[in-house]
Design a protein around this motif. Structure first.
Motif, PDB file in Angstrom:
ATOM      1  N   LYS A  43     -17.750   4.319   1.957  1.00  0.00           N
ATOM      2  CA  LYS A  43     -18.149   5.235   1.059  1.00  0.00           C
ATOM      3  C   LYS A  43     -17.287   6.280   1.128  1.00  0.00           C
ATOM      4  O   LYS A  43     -16.874   7.326   0.088  1.00  0.00           O
ATOM      5  N   LYS A  44     -16.226   6.609   1.908  1.00  0.00           N
ATOM      6  CA  LYS A  44     -15.164   7.501   1.957  1.00  0.00           C
ATOM      7  C   LYS A  44     -13.905   7.089   1.908  1.00  0.00           C
ATOM      8  O   LYS A  44     -12.848   7.715   1.388  1.00  0.00           O
ATOM      9  N   GLY A  45     -13.758   5.751   1.376  1.00  0.00           N
ATOM     10  CA  GLY A  45     -12.460   5.020   1.272  1.00  0.00           C
ATOM     11  C   GLY A  45     -12.140   5.209  -0.218  1.00  0.00           C
ATOM     12  O   GLY A  45     -13.023   5.137  -0.964  1.00  0.00           O
ATOM     13  N   GLU A  46     -10.980   5.336  -0.613  1.00  0.00           N
ATOM     14  CA  GLU A  46     -10.264   5.278  -2.087  1.00  0.00           C
ATOM     15  C   GLU A  46     -10.647   4.102  -2.833  1.00  0.00           C
ATOM     16  O   GLU A  46     -11.124   4.004  -3.912  1.00  0.00           O
ATOM     17  N   PHE A  47     -10.363   3.014  -2.203  1.00  0.00           N
ATOM     18  CA  PHE A  47     -10.818   1.709  -2.766  1.00  0.00           C
ATOM     19  C   PHE A  47     -12.205   1.157  -2.432  1.00  0.00           C
ATOM     20  O   PHE A  47     -12.598   1.199  -1.269  1.00  0.00           O
ATOM     21  N   GLN A  48     -12.732   0.547  -3.393  1.00  0.00           N
ATOM     22  CA  GLN A  48     -14.309  -0.264  -3.336  1.00  0.00           C
ATOM     23  C   GLN A  48     -14.093  -1.367  -3.511  1.00  0.00           C
ATOM     24  O   GLN A  48     -13.416  -2.069  -4.358  1.00  0.00           O
ATOM     25  N   THR A  65      -9.399  -2.347   5.452  1.00  0.00           N
ATOM     26  CA  THR A  65      -8.728  -1.514   6.271  1.00  0.00           C
ATOM     27  C   THR A  65      -7.335  -0.929   5.788  1.00  0.00           C
ATOM     28  O   THR A  65      -6.966  -0.026   5.899  1.00  0.00           O
ATOM     29  N   ALA A  66      -6.494  -2.128   5.228  1.00  0.00           N
ATOM     30  CA  ALA A  66      -5.301  -1.721   4.668  1.00  0.00           C
ATOM     31  C   ALA A  66      -5.162  -1.013   3.397  1.00  0.00           C
ATOM     32  O   ALA A  66      -4.352  -0.032   3.350  1.00  0.00           O
ATOM     33  N   LEU A  67      -6.113  -1.277   2.564  1.00  0.00           N
ATOM     34  CA  LEU A  67      -6.186  -0.181   1.576  1.00  0.00           C
ATOM     35  C   LEU A  67      -6.561   1.134   1.652  1.00  0.00           C
ATOM     36  O   LEU A  67      -6.193   2.088   0.988  1.00  0.00           O
ATOM     37  N   ASN A  68      -7.209   1.327   2.789  1.00  0.00           N
ATOM     38  CA  ASN A  68      -7.976   2.767   2.900  1.00  0.00           C
ATOM     39  C   ASN A  68      -7.551   3.415   4.514  1.00  0.00           C
ATOM     40  O   ASN A  68      -8.050   4.108   4.661  1.00  0.00           O
ATOM     41  N   THR A 125       0.975  -1.206   0.032  1.00  0.00           N
ATOM     42  CA  THR A 125       0.198   0.121  -0.017  1.00  0.00           C
ATOM     43  C   THR A 125       1.023   1.206  -0.081  1.00  0.00           C
ATOM     44  O   THR A 125       0.259   2.225  -0.406  1.00  0.00           O
ATOM     45  N   GLY A 126       1.913   1.055   0.575  1.00  0.00           N
ATOM     46  CA  GLY A 126       2.955   2.160   0.329  1.00  0.00           C
ATOM     47  C   GLY A 126       3.291   2.979  -0.930  1.00  0.00           C
ATOM     48  O   GLY A 126       3.387   4.210  -1.165  1.00  0.00           O
ATOM     49  N   SER A 127       3.069   2.035  -1.915  1.00  0.00           N
ATOM     50  CA  SER A 127       3.522   2.648  -3.410  1.00  0.00           C
ATOM     51  C   SER A 127       2.327   3.520  -3.788  1.00  0.00           C
ATOM     52  O   SER A 127       2.521   4.289  -4.687  1.00  0.00           O
ATOM     53  N   LYS A 128       1.047   3.043  -3.413  1.00  0.00           N
ATOM     54  CA  LYS A 128      -0.096   3.761  -3.979  1.00  0.00           C
ATOM     55  C   LYS A 128       0.054   4.027  -5.410  1.00  0.00           C
ATOM     56  O   LYS A 128      -0.335   4.962  -6.115  1.00  0.00           O
ATOM     57  N   SER A 129       0.321   3.067  -6.089  1.00  0.00           N
ATOM     58  CA  SER A 129       0.453   3.194  -7.522  1.00  0.00           C
ATOM     59  C   SER A 129      -0.528   2.016  -8.273  1.00  0.00           C
ATOM     60  O   SER A 129      -0.471   2.162  -9.525  1.00  0.00           O
ATOM     61  N   TYR A 130      -1.248   1.334  -7.549  1.00  0.00           N
ATOM     62  CA  TYR A 130      -2.156   0.462  -8.228  1.00  0.00           C
ATOM     63  C   TYR A 130      -3.614   0.912  -8.337  1.00  0.00           C
ATOM     64  O   TYR A 130      -4.019   1.596  -7.367  1.00  0.00           O
TER      65      TYR A 130
END
Length: 455
Positions: free
Chosen positions: A193-198, A136-139, A95-100
């Protein structure tokens, strides 16, 4: 023989189910109505066919251009061990790369493969638990900056709502109000609903589970998500072994991801059982054709295909020699005797498929909570099978427009397998009107956008 006939009659509805779990809000139009293409059959205006250039005969090639996305794919046999509440998945998911843009995560043995789980009713709790940890990990950054108030936490308790979408039954009258089916699952309360990943879709068949996550900005570009399950375990049809496949269209390009758990065993000739499983999955996987479009129905009819899972192919060398080569990191010699590599090179069941270079140690079989392979300078318990190290966990791809960037293993000690992950850059076809709509969707004027006038 009669047992197999009974199983084939009683179990297809469960193991072949095309219902899946998805974030409740992700599949709703602006007016709150469920998207017709993921849950219910509802005829769309003919003009909207431009959303799918790959399926339209009226789109000319000079109107097409391409767009790239990055996909993270991983497979992990968790050995029937439920995840601890405090399990941190951020390192595994990078998740640190934030590139996917998209995550496709496949699991095997999310529940123990005993008779109760193989023959009993499906329990969604373990699926929801894994999805909660993944969310939790992705958002995590989103949650830390958008914490729910005590009032919101109370109102959302005990859990978030998710929908189960059924297959579109083409044999029923068009427009039937009985096509949709909703069921609420209770899980950990999350501010999805506030998360970047769904969560685009999540599906479990006995121990096999696949879950797909996408960035919020891409959700409206994805259409026709669906699943197909194939059981080819006990009696050739039960779900202790087999596949869960997911597919969707992104822009004008179709994607298919096949998560599998194939037959185990390292005796000579056991690879034939795995090859049989692959051929069964290839021939029996079927996706809905869609209410008004000729969508791809088989695995190989999709544009971009990725196969992941515990394929269980072993190294065809004596146990002592295999262990000696592993200890000396002589990967090339081991690769030459890897059963799956032989299949790929000789054009067997995986003819035309590709796999990246394996530069990591075998992922199976480890002693519990240890960095030591099972049976490594230790005496096995009486009656316990001794397993030589092997690259059981693999990721393959098929088709053009896919470039693998990384292929590596993780180091979690949760089970006797190590997770394997790969990252890909994929190319999708897109038309100008799609690009215009995407830009508008990301603008502040989206609420006032008249889509029909655009297309």
């Amino acid at each position: 023989m009669w047992l197999r006939l009974v199983a084939n009659r009683l179990l297809p509805k469960r193991f072949g189910s095309q219902k899946f779990i998805s974030d409740d809000h992700a599949d709703e139009d602006q007016d709150g109505e469920t998207d017709a293409e993921v849950g219910t059959l509802k005829q769309r205006p003919a003009s909207r066919s431009l959303l799918f250039p790959v399926m339209s005969e009226t789109i000319t090639i000079d109107r097409l251009f391409t767009e790239e996305y990055r996909i993270f794919v991983s497979t992990w046999n968790v050995g029937g061990i439920p995840p601890p509440e405090d399990l941190n998945l951020e390192d595994w998911l990078d998740t640190g790369s934030k590139s996917y843009d998209i995550y496709i995560l496949g699991f095997q043995e999310v529940v123990p493969l005993n008779a109760g789980n193989v023959l009993g009713s499906e329990n969604p709790s373990i699926c929801m638990k894994w999805n909660s940890l993944i969310r939790t990990a992705l958002n995590r950054n989103d949650y830390s900056s958008n914490r729910a108030s005590p009032q919101e936490q109370k109102s959302s308790s005990p859990g978030e709502r998710q929908k189960v979408y059924p297959v579109n039954k083409e044999q029923q009258p068009f427009g039937s109000i009985n096509y949709s089916m909703e069921k609420e699952f209770e899980g950990r309360s999350m501010r999805s609903k506030k998360g970047e990943f769904q969560c685009l879709m999540s599906k479990q068949m006995v121990g096999i589970m696949v879950t797909a996550w996408v960035r919020r900005r891409l959700r409206r570009l994805i259409r026709h998500p669906s699943v197909s399950c194939v059981g080819c375990g006990l009696m050739g049809c039960l779900g202790n072994k087999g596949s869960v496949s997911v597919r969707f269209l992104l822009n004008g390009t179709s994607f298919c991801f096949v998560c599998t758990h194939l037959a185990s065993g390292e005796k000579e000739g056991d690879e034939s059982h795995r090859n049989w499983g692959v051929s069964q999955i290839m021939s029996r996987t079927r996706f809905p054709a869609g209410p008004s479009m000729d969508l791809p129905r088989t695995i190989l009819s999709h544009d971009r295909i990725i196969w992941l899972g515990d394929l269980n192919y072993r190294i065809s060398l004596p146990d002592p020699e295999t262990r000696s080569l592993v200890e000396r990191h002589e990967w090339d010699t081991l690769h030459e005797n890897d059963q799956l590599r032989v299949e790929l090179c000789e054009g067997g069941v995986f003819e035309g498929w590709q796999e990246g270079n394996i530069g990591f140690a075998p992922t199976y079989k480890y002693s519990p909570d240890s960095d030591q392979y099972h049976g490594w300078r230790q005496q096995s318990a009486i009656g316990e099978k001794k397993r030589a190290p092997a690259w059981c966990d693999r990721i393959l791809w098929y088709g053009k427009g896919i470039k693998q960037n990384r292929y590596e293993r993780g180091e979690s000690k949760l089970s006797d397998h190590r997770p394997v992950r790969a990252t890909f850059t994929v190319i999708t076809d897109i038309i100008n009107s799609i690009k215009l709509m995407e830009r508008c969707f990301s603008s502040e004027r989206y609420e006032n956008l008249d889509i029909d006038r655009l297309i």
